[in-house]
Design a protein around this motif. Structure first.
Motif, PDB file in Angstrom:
ATOM      1  N   THR B   2     -69.578  42.414 -93.827  1.00 28.66           N
ATOM      2  CA  THR B   2     -69.503  41.806 -95.149  1.00 28.66           C
ATOM      3  C   THR B   2     -70.140  42.695 -96.203  1.00 28.66           C
ATOM      4  OG1 THR B   2     -69.738  39.716 -94.023  1.00 28.66           O
ATOM      5  CG2 THR B   2     -69.887  39.660 -96.395  1.00 28.66           C
ATOM      6  N   HIS B   4     -70.457  45.909 -96.194  1.00 25.97           N
ATOM      7  CA  HIS B   4     -69.610  47.064 -96.469  1.00 25.97           C
ATOM      8  C   HIS B   4     -68.464  46.684 -97.400  1.00 25.97           C
ATOM      9  CE1 HIS B   4     -71.806  49.241 -93.459  1.00 25.97           C
ATOM     10  NE2 HIS B   4     -71.011  50.293 -93.562  1.00 25.97           N
ATOM     11  N   VAL B   5     -67.821  45.564 -97.111  1.00 27.46           N
ATOM     12  CA  VAL B   5     -66.696  45.130 -97.946  1.00 27.46           C
ATOM     13  C   VAL B   5     -67.188  44.833 -99.359  1.00 27.46           C
ATOM     14  CG1 VAL B   5     -64.965  43.308 -98.283  1.00 27.46           C
ATOM     15  CG2 VAL B   5     -65.368  44.236 -95.995  1.00 27.46           C
ATOM     16  N   THR B   6     -68.338  44.180 -99.447  1.00 23.07           N
ATOM     17  CA  THR B   6     -68.892  43.855-100.764  1.00 23.07           C
ATOM     18  C   THR B   6     -69.232  45.126-101.543  1.00 23.07           C
ATOM     19  OG1 THR B   6     -69.863  41.921 -99.743  1.00 23.07           O
ATOM     20  CG2 THR B   6     -70.628  42.447-101.933  1.00 23.07           C
ATOM     21  N   HIS B   8     -67.952  48.137-101.173  1.00 25.75           N
ATOM     22  CA  HIS B   8     -66.733  48.822-101.593  1.00 25.75           C
ATOM     23  C   HIS B   8     -66.035  48.052-102.708  1.00 25.75           C
ATOM     24  CE1 HIS B   8     -62.746  50.831-101.139  1.00 25.75           C
ATOM     25  NE2 HIS B   8     -63.549  51.854-100.986  1.00 25.75           N
ATOM     26  N   TRP B  79     -66.430  54.639 -91.971  1.00 27.56           N
ATOM     27  CA  TRP B  79     -65.945  53.364 -92.502  1.00 27.56           C
ATOM     28  C   TRP B  79     -64.684  52.940 -91.764  1.00 27.56           C
ATOM     29  CZ3 TRP B  79     -67.081  50.330 -97.076  1.00 27.56           C
ATOM     30  CH2 TRP B  79     -68.254  50.710 -97.721  1.00 27.56           C
ATOM     31  N   SER B  82     -59.918  48.891 -92.472  1.00 32.39           N
ATOM     32  CA  SER B  82     -59.759  47.492 -92.893  1.00 32.39           C
ATOM     33  C   SER B  82     -60.835  47.107 -93.908  1.00 32.39           C
ATOM     34  CB  SER B  82     -59.816  46.564 -91.682  1.00 32.39           C
ATOM     35  OG  SER B  82     -61.033  46.760 -90.982  1.00 32.39           O
ATOM     36  N   HIS B  83     -62.047  47.646 -93.742  1.00 29.54           N
ATOM     37  CA  HIS B  83     -63.120  47.346 -94.698  1.00 29.54           C
ATOM     38  C   HIS B  83     -62.827  47.975 -96.062  1.00 29.54           C
ATOM     39  CE1 HIS B  83     -66.323  46.573 -91.351  1.00 29.54           C
ATOM     40  NE2 HIS B  83     -65.296  45.757 -91.313  1.00 29.54           N
ATOM     41  N   ALA B  86     -60.030  45.895 -97.621  1.00 28.16           N
ATOM     42  CA  ALA B  86     -60.553  44.578 -98.014  1.00 28.16           C
ATOM     43  C   ALA B  86     -61.469  44.703 -99.229  1.00 28.16           C
ATOM     44  CB  ALA B  86     -61.295  43.940 -96.845  1.00 28.16           C
ATOM     45  N   GLY B  87     -62.287  45.737 -99.259  1.00 28.89           N
ATOM     46  CA  GLY B  87     -63.191  45.949-100.378  1.00 28.89           C
ATOM     47  C   GLY B  87     -62.428  46.201-101.668  1.00 28.89           C
TER      48      GLY B  87
END
Lengths: 272, 220
Positions: B2, B4-6, B8, B79, B82-83, B86-87
């Motif tokens: 989470t 990482h996605v946030t 990015h 990385w 998918s992250h 998604a980011g």
């Protein structure tokens, strides 16, 4: 009149090349004495301080000593790699190896396939034939690009540091520290689009190091950097090498060839 | 994951905000469309939604182009692809949500609409479809001019096509018009279900394109 800045530069370059303080002092005294007696201009007689320093260091076998630091464990092994684009052969059965803690320089004329080979080793492109094995995580510094033009250097530090598990603050701190080693204050730097070409290359090198790779692949990494920055770049690379890092640097520069543990020449496809 | 996605997503949003001039032009356009047609409620809202679809799909396309430079290096650094995707989508969705809120407020203050919730739904769905379309085109085309022209092609067709012709449903923003009609003229004029189904199908096609293109790793 003796050019003291040239002598200072010579002293610095000798230090970078690993010549110890006693030998440096002897060389400087001798050189200064020669210039005083002859009345010659240092640059006119010896050329750039950097070149003269490396010639001296080579004579003192310092580069060879540096080369012997690498151990025999093979980190990169590329065997009979070939690649064509639309029927035009770019790489034809190219092979090379890089040992742990070594600096390998790929050289050759424009279009010889140095960048392609690096991209294949990085796994960003597939070879048509041949095998590539890399033992360890890879950091890649492209010749240009590879950065977000609308993000600041500190943003890049955070993104690349995150891949190594760093917090945002510690990634920024480490990025700024590496930037200072390259003679650049990155803390208040603007977005990438507003940086000079040489500064972008510094950022590119720094972010590659922030992800803590075992292998660094650098495509013309100091293109656009001034002489002092290029020197600092090599100091950074050697310091990283001394901690066990392996790097492959593509370059046309004679200077890079002198600084390599090994040189791989593409085009004639010979390896020395 | 989470975080990482946030992270990015935050960087994507930050990079978009740095394109101040481009962003300003793209945001002014829907508002200009709206005010030149604000005499009729339905026409005004459809014009505003049309502008939003063009603006957000273009921003999403630009974000995809920028990602072509950075994402392969981030992947090499560890990385997950998918992250990264998604980011990027998260950053764009936040922008879309802000636009929906802002333009929704404009409509609420300036127009007497039958269903403000319907209008907000239209904005939200249009934003998501625009992000999907811009991202899909960005995964196929690597040059800004080419991608912008393709988006212009879609926008132009959308503007001139007769919405009652069957083939108009082949256009990505048919759902926007249908949902707009539903919000302004009521359920007897526009179908909520058909609009949402069309939007879902368009997003499905975009997702297939993005996922197929994501299989090739390279710098451009």
């Amino acid at each position: 009149m003796i050019n003291t800045s040239w002598l200072d530069a010579l002293d610095h370059e000798l230090a970078v090349s690993g010549v110890d303080a006693t030998q440096r002092a002897d060389i400087l005294v001798e050189t200064e004495g020669f210039l005083t007696d002859s009345g010659l201009e240092a640059y006119d007689h010896f050329g750039p301080a950097e070149d003269y320093a490396y010639a001296l260091a080579a004579a003192l076998e310092r580069p060879l000593a540096r080369r012997s630091e690498s151990n025999s464990r093979s980190i990169i092994s590329a065997c009979d790699v070939s690649k064509s684009y639309r029927g035009r052969t770019v790489l034809d059965d190219v092979s090379f190896q890089a040992q742990a803690a070594s600096v390998v320089v790929l050289t050759g004329p424009n279009g010889a396939g140095k960048s392609t080979l690096l991209r294949i080793v990085a796994g960003l492109e597939a070879a048509d034939s041949g095998t590539v094995k890399v033992d360890g995580a890879v950091g890649y510094v492209p010749q240009e690009g590879g950065l977000d033009p609308y993000l600041r250097p500190s943003d890049h530090f955070e993104l690349f540091g995150a891949s190594a598990g760093s917090t945002r603050a510690s990634a920024r701190g480490e990025g700024n520290r590496l930037a200072r080693e390259l003679g650049w204050d990155a803390e208040a730097a603007p977005i990438v689009n507003e940086l000079s070409g040489g500064t972008r290359q510094k950022l590119s090198v720094i972010v590659a190091l922030l992800s803590e790779p075992e292998v660094l692949l650098l495509d013309e990494p100091y293109q656009g950097m001034d002489a002092d920055s290029a020197r600092r770049f090599w100091e950074l690379l050697w310091s990283w090498q001394e901690r066990g890092g392996t790097s492959v640097v593509s370059s046309h520069s004679q200077d890079a060839l002198r600084k390599a543990s090994h040189v791989v020449e593409i085009a004639g496809l010979s390896v020395r | 994951m989470t975080s990482h996605v946030t992270l990015h997503g935050a960087m994507t949003f930050r990079a978009i905000l740095q394109r101040r001039f481009t962003l300003a032009i793209l945001m002014i356009m829907p508002v200009a469309f709206y005010f030149v047609s604000s005499d009729t409620v339905g026409r005004a809202i459809r014009s505003l939604v049309f502008g939003v679809s063009w603006a957000l799909s273009t921003v999403a396309f630009f974000a995809s182009i920028s990602a072509r430079q950075l994402d392969p290096r981030l992947e090499l650094a560890g990385w997950k692809r998918s992250h990264l995707l998604a980011g990027r989508l998260l950053g764009l969705v936040v922008l879309g949500a802000l636009l929906t809120a802002g333009f929704g407020l404009l409509v609420a203050v300036d127009q007497d609409v039958a269903s403000l919730a319907g209008v907000l739904l239209d904005f939200a769905v249009t934003s998501v479809v625009a992000i999907g379309l811009g991202t899909a085109i960005g995964s196929l085309l690597s040059r800004e001019l080419e991608g912008t022209l393709v988006l212009f092609f879609f926008a132009g067709l959308q503007a001139i096509v007769n919405p009652f012709d069957t083939y108009s449903r082949a256009l990505p923003f048919w759902s926007s018009r249908e949902l707009g009609t539903y919000a302004v003229d009521g359920a007897e004029a526009g179908s909520l279900v058909e609009g949402l189904t069309h939007a879902a199908a368009t997003l499905g096609v975009c997702a297939v394109i993005v996922l197929a293109a994501a299989r090739r790793p390279s710098f451009d």
